[in-house]
Every structure is written in structure tokens, then in C-alpha cells.
Motif scaffolding. Sequence first.
Motif, PDB file in Angstrom:
ATOM      1  N   MET A  85       5.842  -0.235  -0.885  1.00 59.22           N
ATOM      2  CA  MET A  85       5.793  -0.069   0.638  1.00 59.22           C
ATOM      3  C   MET A  85       4.949   1.003   1.429  1.00 59.22           C
ATOM      4  SD  MET A  85       8.665  -0.470   2.186  1.00 59.22           S
ATOM      5  CE  MET A  85       8.901   0.507   3.074  1.00 59.22           C
ATOM      6  N   ASP A  86       4.322   1.742   0.171  1.00 60.77           N
ATOM      7  CA  ASP A  86       3.193   2.280   1.001  1.00 60.77           C
ATOM      8  C   ASP A  86       1.911   2.011   1.556  1.00 60.77           C
ATOM      9  OD1 ASP A  86       1.986   5.185   1.830  1.00 60.77           O
ATOM     10  OD2 ASP A  86       0.542   4.501   0.039  1.00 60.77           O
ATOM     11  N   ILE A  87       1.639   0.732   0.695  1.00 62.12           N
ATOM     12  CA  ILE A  87       0.423  -0.476   1.261  1.00 62.12           C
ATOM     13  C   ILE A  87       0.893  -0.952   1.932  1.00 62.12           C
ATOM     14  CG2 ILE A  87      -0.801  -2.161  -0.846  1.00 62.12           C
ATOM     15  CD1 ILE A  87       0.181  -1.157  -3.123  1.00 62.12           C
ATOM     16  N   LEU A  88       1.725  -1.284   1.506  1.00 57.15           N
ATOM     17  CA  LEU A  88       2.579  -2.767   2.890  1.00 57.15           C
ATOM     18  C   LEU A  88       2.365  -1.493   4.892  1.00 57.15           C
ATOM     19  CD1 LEU A  88       4.016  -4.951   3.657  1.00 57.15           C
ATOM     20  CD2 LEU A  88       6.161  -3.910   4.029  1.00 57.15           C
ATOM     21  N   SER A  89       2.556  -0.782   4.613  1.00 55.28           N
ATOM     22  CA  SER A  89       2.427  -0.013   5.956  1.00 55.28           C
ATOM     23  C   SER A  89       0.971  -0.347   6.439  1.00 55.28           C
ATOM     24  CB  SER A  89       3.862   0.965   5.845  1.00 55.28           C
ATOM     25  OG  SER A  89       3.175   2.616   5.195  1.00 55.28           O
ATOM     26  N   GLN A  90       0.573   0.919   5.225  1.00 55.76           N
ATOM     27  CA  GLN A  90      -1.054   0.709   5.708  1.00 55.76           C
ATOM     28  C   GLN A  90      -1.776  -0.610   5.755  1.00 55.76           C
ATOM     29  OE1 GLN A  90      -3.771   3.403   4.450  1.00 55.76           O
ATOM     30  NE2 GLN A  90      -4.284   2.704   6.062  1.00 55.76           N
ATOM     31  N   GLU A  91      -1.098  -1.640   5.348  1.00 60.45           N
ATOM     32  CA  GLU A  91      -1.885  -2.540   6.221  1.00 60.45           C
ATOM     33  C   GLU A  91      -0.843  -3.543   7.419  1.00 60.45           C
ATOM     34  OE1 GLU A  91      -3.136  -4.434   3.686  1.00 60.45           O
ATOM     35  OE2 GLU A  91      -3.624  -7.052   4.897  1.00 60.45           O
TER      36      GLU A  91
ATOM     37  N   ALA B 208      21.957  -5.672   4.480  1.00 62.90           N
ATOM     38  CA  ALA B 208      20.710  -5.443   3.361  1.00 62.90           C
ATOM     39  C   ALA B 208      19.413  -5.128   3.689  1.00 62.90           C
ATOM     40  CB  ALA B 208      20.643  -7.292   1.746  1.00 62.90           C
ATOM     41  N   THR B 209      19.199  -6.723   4.647  1.00 59.36           N
ATOM     42  CA  THR B 209      17.772  -6.648   5.623  1.00 59.36           C
ATOM     43  C   THR B 209      17.594  -5.573   6.194  1.00 59.36           C
ATOM     44  OG1 THR B 209      19.194  -7.959   7.566  1.00 59.36           O
ATOM     45  CG2 THR B 209      17.822  -9.313   5.955  1.00 59.36           C
ATOM     46  N   VAL B 210      18.809  -5.122   6.983  1.00 56.79           N
ATOM     47  CA  VAL B 210      19.431  -3.763   7.430  1.00 56.79           C
ATOM     48  C   VAL B 210      18.583  -2.070   6.795  1.00 56.79           C
ATOM     49  CG1 VAL B 210      20.409  -1.850   9.506  1.00 56.79           C
ATOM     50  CG2 VAL B 210      20.867  -4.342   8.977  1.00 56.79           C
ATOM     51  N   PHE B 211      18.970  -2.300   5.487  1.00 54.21           N
ATOM     52  CA  PHE B 211      18.201  -0.834   4.478  1.00 54.21           C
ATOM     53  C   PHE B 211      16.531  -1.628   4.754  1.00 54.21           C
ATOM     54  CE2 PHE B 211      20.875   0.749   1.056  1.00 54.21           C
ATOM     55  CZ  PHE B 211      22.508   0.206   1.871  1.00 54.21           C
ATOM     56  N   ASN B 212      16.064  -2.338   4.304  1.00 57.56           N
ATOM     57  CA  ASN B 212      14.714  -3.081   3.992  1.00 57.56           C
ATOM     58  C   ASN B 212      14.068  -2.640   5.273  1.00 57.56           C
ATOM     59  OD1 ASN B 212      15.043  -3.549   1.533  1.00 57.56           O
ATOM     60  ND2 ASN B 212      15.235  -5.871   2.572  1.00 57.56           N
ATOM     61  N   ALA B 213      14.928  -2.548   6.748  1.00 57.65           N
ATOM     62  CA  ALA B 213      14.236  -2.712   8.093  1.00 57.65           C
ATOM     63  C   ALA B 213      14.197  -1.290   8.402  1.00 57.65           C
ATOM     64  CB  ALA B 213      15.282  -3.384   9.168  1.00 57.65           C
ATOM     65  N   LEU B 214      15.327  -0.315   8.234  1.00 58.46           N
ATOM     66  CA  LEU B 214      14.832   0.887   8.275  1.00 58.46           C
ATOM     67  C   LEU B 214      13.849   1.627   7.045  1.00 58.46           C
ATOM     68  CD1 LEU B 214      18.822   1.636   8.540  1.00 58.46           C
ATOM     69  CD2 LEU B 214      17.495   1.845  10.287  1.00 58.46           C
ATOM     70  N   ALA B 215      13.503   0.889   6.012  1.00 57.48           N
ATOM     71  CA  ALA B 215      12.509   1.759   5.094  1.00 57.48           C
ATOM     72  C   ALA B 215      10.765   1.332   5.289  1.00 57.48           C
ATOM     73  CB  ALA B 215      12.406   0.642   4.066  1.00 57.48           C
ATOM     74  N   VAL B 216      11.028   0.320   6.600  1.00 55.18           N
ATOM     75  CA  VAL B 216       9.848  -0.298   6.816  1.00 55.18           C
ATOM     76  C   VAL B 216       9.369   0.651   8.119  1.00 55.18           C
ATOM     77  CG1 VAL B 216       8.997  -1.758   8.310  1.00 55.18           C
ATOM     78  CG2 VAL B 216       9.852  -2.287   5.767  1.00 55.18           C
ATOM     79  N   GLN B 217      10.576   1.232   9.125  1.00 60.81           N
ATOM     80  CA  GLN B 217      10.421   1.744  10.152  1.00 60.81           C
ATOM     81  C   GLN B 217      10.113   2.966   9.843  1.00 60.81           C
ATOM     82  OE1 GLN B 217      14.100   2.682  12.357  1.00 60.81           O
ATOM     83  NE2 GLN B 217      12.579   2.120  14.104  1.00 60.81           N
ATOM     84  N   ASP B 218      11.067   3.905   8.046  1.00 57.15           N
ATOM     85  CA  ASP B 218      10.566   5.297   7.861  1.00 57.15           C
ATOM     86  C   ASP B 218       8.533   4.984   7.854  1.00 57.15           C
ATOM     87  OD1 ASP B 218      11.569   8.051   7.216  1.00 57.15           O
ATOM     88  OD2 ASP B 218      10.615   6.700   5.015  1.00 57.15           O
ATOM     89  N   ALA B 219       8.197   4.251   6.976  1.00 57.70           N
ATOM     90  CA  ALA B 219       6.990   4.010   6.509  1.00 57.70           C
ATOM     91  C   ALA B 219       6.452   4.033   8.033  1.00 57.70           C
ATOM     92  CB  ALA B 219       6.619   3.728   5.270  1.00 57.70           C
ATOM     93  N   LEU B 220       6.382   3.436   8.535  1.00 53.87           N
ATOM     94  CA  LEU B 220       5.450   2.991   9.716  1.00 53.87           C
ATOM     95  C   LEU B 220       5.570   4.960  10.221  1.00 53.87           C
ATOM     96  CD1 LEU B 220       6.077  -0.847  10.633  1.00 53.87           C
ATOM     97  CD2 LEU B 220       4.236   0.683   9.511  1.00 53.87           C
ATOM     98  N   GLU B 221       6.575   4.943  10.886  1.00 50.86           N
ATOM     99  CA  GLU B 221       6.786   6.416  12.186  1.00 50.86           C
ATOM    100  C   GLU B 221       6.009   7.072  10.595  1.00 50.86           C
ATOM    101  OE1 GLU B 221      10.555   6.226  13.750  1.00 50.86           O
ATOM    102  OE2 GLU B 221       9.274   4.460  15.163  1.00 50.86           O
ATOM    103  N   LYS B 222       6.253   7.067   9.658  1.00 51.24           N
ATOM    104  CA  LYS B 222       5.124   8.530   8.826  1.00 51.24           C
ATOM    105  C   LYS B 222       3.881   8.177   9.004  1.00 51.24           C
ATOM    106  CE  LYS B 222       8.112   9.667   5.338  1.00 51.24           C
ATOM    107  NZ  LYS B 222       8.598   8.600   4.745  1.00 51.24           N
ATOM    108  N   ARG B 223       3.426   7.130   9.822  1.00 54.43           N
ATOM    109  CA  ARG B 223       2.356   7.130   9.356  1.00 54.43           C
ATOM    110  C   ARG B 223       1.401   6.883  11.235  1.00 54.43           C
ATOM    111  NH1 ARG B 223      -0.937   5.025   6.087  1.00 54.43           N
ATOM    112  NH2 ARG B 223       0.066   4.288   3.820  1.00 54.43           N
ATOM    113  N   GLY B 224       2.318   7.045  12.153  1.00 55.86           N
ATOM    114  CA  GLY B 224       2.507   7.038  13.544  1.00 55.86           C
ATOM    115  C   GLY B 224       2.453   6.192  14.504  1.00 55.86           C
ATOM    116  N   VAL B 225       3.348   4.893  13.740  1.00 55.12           N
ATOM    117  CA  VAL B 225       2.927   3.740  14.314  1.00 55.12           C
ATOM    118  C   VAL B 225       4.445   4.178  14.508  1.00 55.12           C
ATOM    119  CG1 VAL B 225       3.415   1.502  14.268  1.00 55.12           C
ATOM    120  CG2 VAL B 225       2.045   2.973  12.127  1.00 55.12           C
ATOM    121  N   ASP B 226       4.613   3.304  16.506  1.00 58.32           N
ATOM    122  CA  ASP B 226       5.519   3.289  16.779  1.00 58.32           C
ATOM    123  C   ASP B 226       6.422   1.865  16.632  1.00 58.32           C
ATOM    124  OD1 ASP B 226       7.164   4.626  19.007  1.00 58.32           O
ATOM    125  OD2 ASP B 226       5.960   4.315  20.758  1.00 58.32           O
TER     126      ASP B 226
END
Length: 239
Positions: free
Chosen positions: A31-37, A80-98
Motif C-alpha cells: 500500500m505504501d509503495i502504491l500510494s507513493q506512486e 470486498a472492493t469497498v474494503f480496498n477502496a477505503l484502504a487506498v483512500q486512507d493511504a492517499l489521504e495520509k500523503r495529502g492527496v485529496d
Amino acid sequence: MADLRFKRVLLKLSGEALAGNEPYGIDPKAMDILSQELENVAGLGLEMVLVIGGGNIFRGVSESAKGMDRASADYMGMLATVFNALAVQDALEKRGVDTRVLSAISMREVAEPFIRRRAIRHLEKGRVVICAAGTGNPYFTTDTAAALRAMELRCQAIFKATKVDGVYDKDPVNNPEATMYKNLTHMEALERRLRVMDSTAISLAMDNDLPIVVFNLFAQGNISRVAQGEDIGTTVSGG
Ligand code: UDP
């Protein structure tokens, strides 16, 4: 702002992209690598819609093969896709991506409902739009959801990120002599059963002249490279 080949794209990630080296679930390192990208790509000014699969958690078709009702299993897959969507949202918002998660199944405490005009407005404001719950219908896949949303939201291409470098004539994991196509038509992909995406998704893309760029997600910087027009992976276009 970077010189971009595309202004708005849809990136389809399968659930396994979030599992990293684990057999299932969500791997924090992946998740970290993906969200950085994704942060880097968003920083280029590319308008981005994400459709994320659910195969790392639940796949309806496999469960129905074990005896579960197919439609019920598919609804579980969509959740299950909603789980993943929320996880990606969380990882992106931690990086300041809206970001905004828009769900095809309404669950308003968790995500906005998918409303096409609202999604377009979010994109225009520079937010990453994460489409959750697939198409909202059983018997479909998130590949088809990706093709559908790409058309509705007027994306210029589908970016299909995979584990390998592009589309091959044989499975490159088991066949070292497999060769990669640089370009293919949608029809060739369908006729040769190349599994770029599932056939419903490829047909939709073909009928609406939507290119699909298939490339390796795990090579660092690849999403930005494709967005900037570098000729990597396989491009499926032209009918
Ligand atoms: N699914 C569905 N309708 C949709 C999208 C997904 O029923 O519009 C269900 C289906 O059971 C599927 C599961 O959600 O197996 C997970 O999606 P998918 O298999 O496309 O995920 P991926 O392979 O991309 O991880």
C-alpha cells in the motif's frame, strides 16, 4: 505542470496489487509503495479515476463454484472492493492527496453514491475518484466496471496495471520464450483470448474506441511514464 499525453485516465488495479507478496488481504508495504506512486502521478496534474478489484479478499465466481449462490457471492465480492477502496483512500489521504470514494452500492455512511456528474466535478477539482463496488451488479467484474466508468467519466484511456510488462502471446510466468506485443487491436485481443481484461470489458472498450494500456505496476515510476507518453507495455486500440 508536467507535459502529459493524457488529461484524464482510469487506472484499474486488481485486488492482488494490494496484497503484495501475501496470498490475500492488504499488505501495508504494498500500500505504501502504491500510494507513493499514485501521489507522484497526481502531482503531475493527471486527473485519475481508480477502479480497484476485490480478488485479494473475495471473488464471487470462486465461491459460487464451491456451492454458494452466485449473486450473493458476487455481492460479497463487491463489498470486498469497498474494503480496498477505503484502504487506498486512507493511504492517499495520509500523503495529502485529496480523494473521494464513490460506491455503486449505496452505503452513505461510508462513501458517496456514484453520481456521474458529481464524479466529474471531483475530477475537475483535482481529486482522485475511487470507484467502489464495481458496477453494482452481480455477474460482472471490476474490469467491466473499469470500462464502464472510463466511458461515463470521459477518460481518454484505461491503464491496466499488471504484474508483468504487457500482453504476451503465452503466459510469461510459465513460458520464458513468450513474446510481448507492443500494439494490438481490441479484436485481436478478443480473438486470441489474450486476457488483457475480461471479454465484456474489452468489447465495451472496442465499441467505444477506448484504448487500454497494459503495463507493469511494480516497476517504479511506470504509471507516470505511461501518463507522460512513454512507449512502454502494450497498447490495445483501434477496434
Ligand atoms: N463483482 C461483481 N460485479 C461487479 C464487480 C465485481 O459481482 O461489477 C464481484 C465479483 O464477485 C468479483 C469480485 O466482485 O469476483 C471482485 O472483483 P474482481 O474479481 O473483478 O477483482 P480483481 O480480480 O480485479 O481483484
